[in-house]
Design an enzyme around this catalytic site. Structure first.
Site, PDB file in Angstrom:
ATOM      1  N   ASP A  89      40.436  -0.107  84.501  1.00  0.00           N
ATOM      2  CA  ASP A  89      41.434  -1.081  84.263  1.00  0.00           C
ATOM      3  C   ASP A  89      40.987  -2.292  83.434  1.00  0.00           C
ATOM      4  O   ASP A  89      39.695  -3.290  84.083  1.00  0.00           O
ATOM      5  CB  ASP A  89      42.023  -1.214  85.312  1.00  0.00           C
ATOM      6  CG  ASP A  89      43.344   0.233  85.970  1.00  0.00           C
ATOM      7  OD1 ASP A  89      42.934   1.413  85.338  1.00  0.00           O
ATOM      8  OD2 ASP A  89      44.683  -0.570  86.160  1.00  0.00           O
ATOM      9  N   LYS A 153      49.015  -2.722  80.790  1.00  0.00           N
ATOM     10  CA  LYS A 153      49.046  -2.899  82.008  1.00  0.00           C
ATOM     11  C   LYS A 153      49.320  -4.485  81.916  1.00  0.00           C
ATOM     12  O   LYS A 153      48.792  -5.086  81.369  1.00  0.00           O
ATOM     13  CB  LYS A 153      47.566  -2.728  82.676  1.00  0.00           C
ATOM     14  CG  LYS A 153      47.604  -3.007  84.348  1.00  0.00           C
ATOM     15  CD  LYS A 153      46.261  -2.905  85.265  1.00  0.00           C
ATOM     16  CE  LYS A 153      46.174  -3.640  86.237  1.00  0.00           C
ATOM     17  NZ  LYS A 153      44.897  -2.917  87.336  1.00  0.00           N
ATOM     18  N   LYS A 182      51.695   0.526  82.739  1.00  0.00           N
ATOM     19  CA  LYS A 182      51.672   0.369  84.371  1.00  0.00           C
ATOM     20  C   LYS A 182      51.765  -1.306  84.922  1.00  0.00           C
ATOM     21  O   LYS A 182      51.324  -2.369  83.999  1.00  0.00           O
ATOM     22  CB  LYS A 182      49.883   0.176  83.990  1.00  0.00           C
ATOM     23  CG  LYS A 182      49.988   0.054  86.050  1.00  0.00           C
ATOM     24  CD  LYS A 182      48.255   0.646  86.450  1.00  0.00           C
ATOM     25  CE  LYS A 182      47.496   0.402  87.691  1.00  0.00           C
ATOM     26  NZ  LYS A 182      46.272   0.474  87.532  1.00  0.00           N
TER      27      LYS A 182
END
Length: 215
Positions: A89, A153, A182
């Site tokens: 991430d 995200k 996300k």
């Protein structure tokens, strides 16, 4: 709604101890969360504990500010992959996003995506929605999709706020079904989690996983 497999069970606080990491690992195994998400230092430890399980090992890259050079983000990714990570991430270069230097933002993302994908890893890209306006959230989401990442995200959880339903809706509208969305940061209960999923999130980053699933 069964939420377990939506959850990246997250321990990113800088003072996290090995005992706290092990507690998160145990909770993830017992409740079949999707992953355990940690800082890069802990990747090898988490991977060794999760080997032969269905729970993935995940970590953050260029966290939490995103202002590392691209070569450092790639090096950090390589180390995490060597240590056994399944998902990365990364944080975008937020300053360059605000500056409108979209080509540089995309190149930075693509470098980590290429490193991850050539090793069979999932790459999610944190755009830090708290620091972007609506148009920037839409544009950043499009850049992430164009860079061939697997997810866009919302948040690090270390900025001025976490995710909002509005953020997720903007991101989902921007990327459609090209990539996943996300939501992370500030999701503390089941109601909030379900609201994010209903808005279009396909994964949630949460530290309150046990509360969210009612344990």
């Amino acid at each position: 709604m069964k939420l377990n497999k939506y959850l990246d069970h997250t321990v990113l606080n800088p003072d996290a101890t090995e005992q706290q990491i092990d507690q998160a690992i145990m909770e993830a195994l017992d409740n079949q969360f999707f992953s355990v998400m940690v800082n890069p230092y802990w990747v090898r430890h988490v991977h060794e504990k999760l080997v032969n399980s269905d729970v993935a090992t995940a970590c953050v890259i260029g966290f939490p500010l995103g202002a590392n050079t691209t070569i450092i983000k790639v090096a950090e990714s390589k180390q995490a992959i060597e240590d056994g990570v399944d998902e990365l991430d990364m944080v975008i270069n937020i300053g360059e996003m605000k500056n409108g230097n979209y080509q540089q933002v995309q190149k930075d993302i693509e470098a980590v995506v290429n490193e991850g994908h050539k090793n069979g890893k999932i790459v999610k890209v944190i755009i830090e929605t708290a620091l972007l306006n609506d148009d920037e959230i839409t544009k950043a989401s499009e850049i992430v999709a164009d860079a061939k990442a697997d997810f866009v995200k919302t948040s690090t959880g270390f900025s001025t706020r976490g995710a909002s339903v509005h953020d997720v809706e903007l991101m989902k509208n921007a990327v459609g079904n090209r990539i996943g969305v996300k939501a992370s940061g500030g999701i503390h209960d089941r109601e909030q989690a379900e609201a994010m999923i209903n808005a279009g999130a396909t994964r949630l980053g949460v530290s309150a996983s046990m509360k969210i699933i009612g344990k």
